[in-house]
Motif scaffolding. Structure first.
Motif, PDB file in Angstrom:
ATOM      1  N   LEU A 124       0.825  -1.201   0.000  1.00 26.48           N
ATOM      2  CA  LEU A 124       0.000   0.000   0.000  1.00 26.48           C
ATOM      3  C   LEU A 124       0.865   1.259   0.000  1.00 26.48           C
ATOM      4  N   ALA A 125       1.903   1.267   0.832  1.00 27.58           N
ATOM      5  CA  ALA A 125       2.786   2.430   0.874  1.00 27.58           C
ATOM      6  C   ALA A 125       3.509   2.626  -0.451  1.00 27.58           C
ATOM      7  N   ARG A 126       3.935   1.536  -1.075  1.00 36.71           N
ATOM      8  CA  ARG A 126       4.631   1.649  -2.356  1.00 36.71           C
ATOM      9  C   ARG A 126       3.697   2.166  -3.454  1.00 36.71           C
ATOM     10  N   MET A 127       2.462   1.695  -3.477  1.00 30.57           N
ATOM     11  CA  MET A 127       1.533   2.157  -4.504  1.00 30.57           C
ATOM     12  C   MET A 127       1.206   3.633  -4.340  1.00 30.57           C
ATOM     13  N   LEU A 128       1.025   4.084  -3.087  1.00 29.83           N
ATOM     14  CA  LEU A 128       0.708   5.488  -2.860  1.00 29.83           C
ATOM     15  C   LEU A 128       1.902   6.387  -3.186  1.00 29.83           C
ATOM     16  N   SER A 129       3.090   5.993  -2.767  1.00 30.45           N
ATOM     17  CA  SER A 129       4.274   6.810  -3.052  1.00 30.45           C
ATOM     18  C   SER A 129       4.635   6.779  -4.536  1.00 30.45           C
TER      19      SER A 129
END
Length: 401
Positions: free
Chosen positions: A140-145
């Motif tokens: 999730l963090a990778r997709m948002l960033s």
């Protein structure tokens, strides 16, 4: 490929009924929404003291998220390939096409391009019941960033001078247990938190040690407003991206799926879009002086969307057990004339492999997604006046402060 590991406790019969309902034209969703309709939500900004920006978004089903943004002054490390000259200034040697070496960034050169780096942004996602290093939170963090840094413009906003920059920390917290895949909720909350983010006003000039104004009311927004538009929602010259979750069931494309809908999804995409700018419509005055008029007058600026990133989501429907029709069930049809127990037992094994699909019997999706389906899902997101425009219009109505 990100994975949605949320399991829905539905029987094969319930999964078959839900899949058949979502495959109708138009589809019948469990909560009665239209295929392109988002869940109602409430949003507010500036809820966390001591942060540069914050926001809270709550969906109608009770899922709630909070995002806090903290900016910290950091000294820029010497990039690879740079060296110091005799005057102490940083220089970088660049080989031109003709084979000659030229010195840039040294004494007498002005490097004011404001190029940023992706490592100036640090994002963490916390979900109740999951560890910080769980694969789901990391994805999730990778997709948002990834969506935030895709165009390279966001990192430039953190540039101060050649010696200093802002280091931005985004802490994303899902307060309630995830009732559905939380990616859209976290993306919309991050969008509003970044719009509300301010950094102290810079008083120094050039490559001096940064000095800032103590007046917080004079602090500029990270996404500056256009003073020509006053306090209107489109006064923001640029906006952070948003990420939408889209699924395909049968021949239908459905936005913002619920947990039960993901359980029967044949394919799922996380599509991130941003504003490429706004085209000026018909102006109110002669000659097209660039002034906007009200929407009733037909002069409202049209939003141009651009695709930033696409990620496939592995839906939990692939892990659901297949259904077995009564004609192939040895427990219900073993006594049929001309049918032995051995032949009846061999039928469910073929059904488990996805062969012999029958209407009304649930079969988990196998294989990948066709390219035509992916293209239609992305086109549905990017179409003018579509879902992405409606979501951005709704976010414009939130009071940023």
């Amino acid at each position: 490929m990100a994975s949605s590991t949320q399991q829905t406790l539905l029987s094969p019969a319930e999964l078959a009924y839900l899949h058949a309902s979502l495959s109708l034209t138009p589809p019948i969703r469990p909560d009665g929404r239209r295929p392109t309709q988002f869940r109602p939500m409430t949003a507010e900004t500036g809820i966390l003291p001591g942060t540069n920006g914050s926001a809270r978004v709550c969906f109608s089903d009770g899922t709630e998220a909070i995002v806090g943004v903290k900016a910290e002054l950091e000294k820029t490390a010497d990039p690879f390939g740079r060296r110091r000259g005799t005057d102490g200034e940083l220089g970088v040697r660049i080989r031109r096409g003709g084979g000659e070496d030229e010195e840039e960034g040294g004494a007498g050169s002005e490097n004011t391009t404001g190029e940023g780096r992706n490592e100036w942004l640090e994002m963490t996602v916390e979900i109740p019941g999951l560890r910080d290093d769980d694969a789901s939170t990391i994805f999730l963090a990778r997709m948002l960033s990834e969506a935030l840094l895709a165009d390279g413009e966001f990192a430039k906003k953190l540039y101060i001078n050649r010696r200093f920059h802002w280091k931005l920390y985004l802490d994303i917290l899902l307060i309630s247990p995830p009732l559905s895949y939380p990616l859209p909720l976290l993306s919309l909350t991050t969008h509003l938190a970044l719009l509300a983010t301010r950094v102290p006003r810079l008083k120094s000039e050039g490559d001096e040690d940064p000095m800032f104004d103590d007046d917080w009311q004079a602090a500029p927004y990270l996404y500056p407003r256009d003073p020509r538009n006053g306090s209107r929602g489109d006064a923001i010259s640029s906006r952070p991206p948003i990420t939408l979750l889209v699924i395909a069931v049968g021949g239908n494309i459905i936005f913002d799926p619920a947990k039960e809908e993901l359980a029967v999804a044949e394919s799922a995409l996380a599509v991130s879009v941003g504003e490429a700018g706004r085209m000026q419509g018909e102006s109110g005055g002669a000659g097209g002086d660039g002034m906007d008029v009200d929407a009733e007058g037909g002069g409202r600026r049209e939003r141009e969307l651009r695709l930033l990133s696409v990620r496939t989501i592995d839906p939990p429907s692939r892990l659901t057990p297949p259904g077995v029709p009564n004609s192939e069930n040895p427990g219900t049809n073993v006594s049929a004339p001309g049918k032995t127990a051995a032949s009846a037992v061999s039928a469910p094994s073929a059904a488990a492999n996805g062969h012999g699909a029958q209407e009304g019997v649930w079969r988990p999706p196998l294989g990948g997604t066709k390219l035509a389906v992916l293209q239609s899902m992305i086109a549905k997101v990017l179409e003018k006046g579509g879902v992405a425009d409606e979501v951005l219009d709704g976010l414009e109505g939130v009071d940023i402060g």
